[in-house]
Scaffold this motif. Structure first.
Motif, mmCIF file in Angstrom:
data_model
loop_
_atom_site.group_PDB
_atom_site.id
_atom_site.type_symbol
_atom_site.label_atom_id
_atom_site.label_comp_id
_atom_site.label_asym_id
_atom_site.label_seq_id
_atom_site.Cartn_x
_atom_site.Cartn_y
_atom_site.Cartn_z
ATOM 1 N N ASP A 1 -30.353 48.253 50.208
ATOM 2 C CA ASP A 1 -29.010 48.460 49.673
ATOM 3 C C ASP A 1 -28.883 49.884 49.140
ATOM 4 N N TYR B 1 -30.953 51.595 46.033
ATOM 5 C CA TYR B 1 -32.148 50.841 45.627
ATOM 6 C C TYR B 1 -33.383 51.737 45.544
ATOM 7 N N THR C 1 -27.261 51.171 56.398
ATOM 8 C CA THR C 1 -26.707 50.143 55.525
ATOM 9 C C THR C 1 -25.444 49.569 56.151
ATOM 10 N N GLN D 1 -23.411 54.896 52.292
ATOM 11 C CA GLN D 1 -23.936 55.170 50.963
ATOM 12 C C GLN D 1 -22.859 55.399 49.908
ATOM 13 N N ARG E 1 -19.455 50.310 49.672
ATOM 14 C CA ARG E 1 -20.898 50.604 49.751
ATOM 15 C C ARG E 1 -21.769 49.454 49.267
ATOM 16 N N ASP E 2 -21.311 48.683 48.302
ATOM 17 C CA ASP E 2 -22.126 47.598 47.746
ATOM 18 C C ASP E 2 -21.790 46.236 48.353
ATOM 19 N N TYR E 3 -20.882 46.218 49.337
ATOM 20 C CA TYR E 3 -20.572 44.945 49.991
ATOM 21 C C TYR E 3 -21.777 44.477 50.806
ATOM 22 N N LYS E 4 -21.975 43.178 50.854
ATOM 23 C CA LYS E 4 -23.062 42.609 51.647
ATOM 24 C C LYS E 4 -22.635 42.474 53.101
#
Length: 418
Positions: free
Chosen positions: A104, A107, A131, A135, A140-143
């Motif tokens: 992710d 990380y 990803t 970035q 950006r933090d979506y799964k």
């Protein structure tokens, strides 16, 4: 392990920290000759529990999925989340040319292993991060998953049926999103290495699965951008803003032929009608109005529908092989719809092109057939060898590359670092 000093990437060492999203990148680069060291957590990469499995038995060493996507790699185990593990990775980075990862966003940076930290250790390092959505930006933090990539990237919108009213979008077979993105990430990595060859500078490659998939929606995006047209799904053929002639024709031996460019080329239409007429199956297609249809490159209408039905009858009276060979002799871009396993016995692949690779698994005393080289270099050889066993090269990498003795390596193992 097979090595070659004159392979395309024989002077390149790669650390591969990718999970199933990016494992193809290291495989492609390893088969070009790079030394690829796959870095797995002590319990093993989660791709090792993706089936199917050899002998249909769940076994971390027997995942055929893992075998297929991790050829041409060495393998070590390392807990990069631990302080000692992070320190070990930094030492490996000192000697590496490329680091591949698919964690992710942020990380590795949280462990002190981000690009800024690693490039300060090795300014020539090329680091490629794959990803779901990149970035930065609001996503950006979506799964993600391969299915999400297919859906969000726009590819699924074009896949499905037009002869079943109300039918939903259909995903391509599993893995296409990750595979597409891995190819783009591989290209980006190679170009970064090319830049380094010219300047001596490493760099960071930020690869997004979502963006890679969005680049492969064929005509959908340009048609919308420049004309405001939305494409529609069509059974067994490309999407279209307007309907296009059908392509799937069953044969007498219960197979299908994909028929293409029949009604949009006058010369091919004449050749097809002559072929059908020679067997008394052209019906009324010798009428001049069908020449006008082909000349005007008609894509829909009663004449097109009728012509396609007559062509289907002709094809349905032959085997798939007869139609395939006959169409190719007449320069038609037609082909049999094959299952993957049917290609195994095609002499074009197996004998003439030497596509399939026989890969030894010495620990099993057996040899397995793998899909082989996707390209042939006439100057530099392509090579492959089986995927690594879990931690198989711990002794050689930590011993020879980092200079640790057997006692030190055993302590790391006892502490759960490797």
């Amino acid at each position: 392990m097979t090595t070659s000093t004159n392979s395309a990437l024989s002077d390149i060492t790669i650390l591969d920290l990718c999970d199933e999203k990016g494992q193809l990148i290291g495989k492609l680069l390893g088969e070009m000759g790079a030394r690829v060291i796959k870095v797995e957590p002590p319990g093993g990469d989660r791709a090792r529990i993706v089936g199917p499995f050899r002998g249909d038995t769940l076994d971390r060493e027997g995942s055929l999925h893992f075998w297929a996507f991790n050829t041409a790699k060495e393998g070590i185990t390392l807990d990069t989340a631990s302080q000692k593990g992070a320190e070990m990775l930094r030492k490996l980075v000192e000697k590496a040319d490329v680091l591949l990862e698919s964690y992710d966003p942020g990380y590795l940076g949280s462990l002190g292993l981000g690009y800024d930290e690693l490039s300060s250790i090795n300014p020539a390092l090329v680091m490629t991060s794959l990803t779901g959505f990149g970035q930065d930006g609001p996503y950006r933090d979506y799964k993600t998953s391969d299915l999400v990539a297919m859906a969000m990237g726009g590819i699924m919108h074009s896949c499905g049926y037009d002869d079943l009213p109300g039918s939903p979008p259909i995903r391509p077979s599993g893995g296409h999103g990750y595979i597409t993105a891995s190819h783009y990430a591989t290209i980006g990595t190679l170009m970064a290495l090319n830049w380094r060859d010219m300047t001596g500078e490493g760099q960071y490659v930020d690869a997004s699965i979502h963006e890679a998939c969005s680049c492969t929606t064929e005509a959908a995006m340009p048609l919308y951008i420049y004309g405001g047209d939305v494409v529609h799904r069509q059974t067994g053929r490309h999407h279209g803003a307007q309907p296009t002639p059908k392509t799937l024709c069953p044969t007498v031996d219960d197979k299908f032929i994909n028929v293409f460019a029949v009604f949009t080329s006058l010369n091919q239409w004449k050749s097809l009608v002559a072929w059908m007429d020679s067997e008394g199956m052209a019906e009324d297609l010798t009428d001049e109005k069908y020449l006008d249809m082909a000349t005007m490159r008609a894509r829909a209408g009663e004449e097109v529908e009728h012509a396609f039905e007559v062509v289907k009858k002709f094809i349905a009276s032959h085997t798939a092989e007869e139609i395939y060979r006959g169409s190719q002799q007449r320069k038609f871009p037609w082909g049999i719809i094959r299952s993957p396993e049917e290609n195994l016995d095609d002499p074009h692949f197996r004998e003439d092109r030497g596509f399939f690779a026989e890969v030894e698994h010495p620990e099993l005393g057996e040899t397995y057939t793998y899909a082989g080289r996707p390209y042939i270099f006439n100057k530099t050889p392509w090579r492959t060898f089986r995927s690594p066993l879990l931690g198989e090269h711990n002794q050689s990498v930590y011993g020879k590359d980092l200079g640790l003795d057997d006692t030190e390596i055993e302590h790391l193992r006892e502490e759960g670092v490797i």
